[in-house]
Design a protein around this motif. Sequence first.
Motif, short mmCIF file in Angstrom:
data_model
loop_
_atom_site.label_atom_id
_atom_site.label_comp_id
_atom_site.label_asym_id
_atom_site.label_seq_id
_atom_site.Cartn_x
_atom_site.Cartn_y
_atom_site.Cartn_z
N GLU A 249 49.74 -6.07 -71.94
CA GLU A 249 49.88 -5.35 -73.20
C GLU A 249 51.28 -5.54 -73.77
N LYS B 41 45.18 -1.74 -73.71
CA LYS B 41 45.57 -0.33 -73.58
C LYS B 41 44.37 0.51 -73.15
N GLU B 42 43.23 0.27 -73.77
CA GLU B 42 42.01 1.00 -73.41
C GLU B 42 41.60 0.72 -71.98
N LEU B 43 41.69 -0.55 -71.57
CA LEU B 43 41.37 -0.90 -70.19
C LEU B 43 42.35 -0.23 -69.22
N ARG B 44 43.61 -0.20 -69.62
CA ARG B 44 44.63 0.46 -68.78
C ARG B 44 44.31 1.94 -68.60
N HIS B 45 43.92 2.60 -69.67
CA HIS B 45 43.57 4.03 -69.59
C HIS B 45 42.39 4.26 -68.64
N CYS B 46 41.40 3.39 -68.72
CA CYS B 46 40.26 3.49 -67.80
C CYS B 46 40.72 3.28 -66.36
N GLN C 133 45.50 -3.48 -78.09
CA GLN C 133 44.71 -2.25 -78.12
C GLN C 133 43.63 -2.27 -77.04
N ASN C 134 42.95 -3.40 -76.90
CA ASN C 134 41.91 -3.52 -75.87
C ASN C 134 42.49 -3.39 -74.46
N THR D 1 47.51 -4.71 -66.61
CA THR D 1 47.20 -4.53 -68.03
C THR D 1 48.42 -4.07 -68.80
#
Length: 89
Positions: free
Chosen positions: A77, A55-60, A52-53, A73
């Motif tokens: 993931e 994934k959030e970094l990937r979105h950023c 999950q972390n 990432t």
Amino acid sequence: MSESTIGIPDAVATESLSYAETDMTLREIATDLQEAHRELDEYYSGSLVLAQNLKELRHCAEAEGNTELVETTRKLEQSAMAVVERSRE
């Protein structure tokens, strides 16, 4: 009784088995297996959080246009999710 809880009757608890060049009692084997189940549960939970972390970094990174970070990432993931899947097989 769950898979990770293995009751050993006193009458057979001291029965021994040679495993990996070590003599172990059935009670010791049950304790080791219980610990292995606990560790797998920890890997499962930790890998879910990590995925999950990531994934959030990937979105950023996607929002910033950092393709190298996005790809890295994404691969990490996927690896974290593979740990999740393997720990539940």
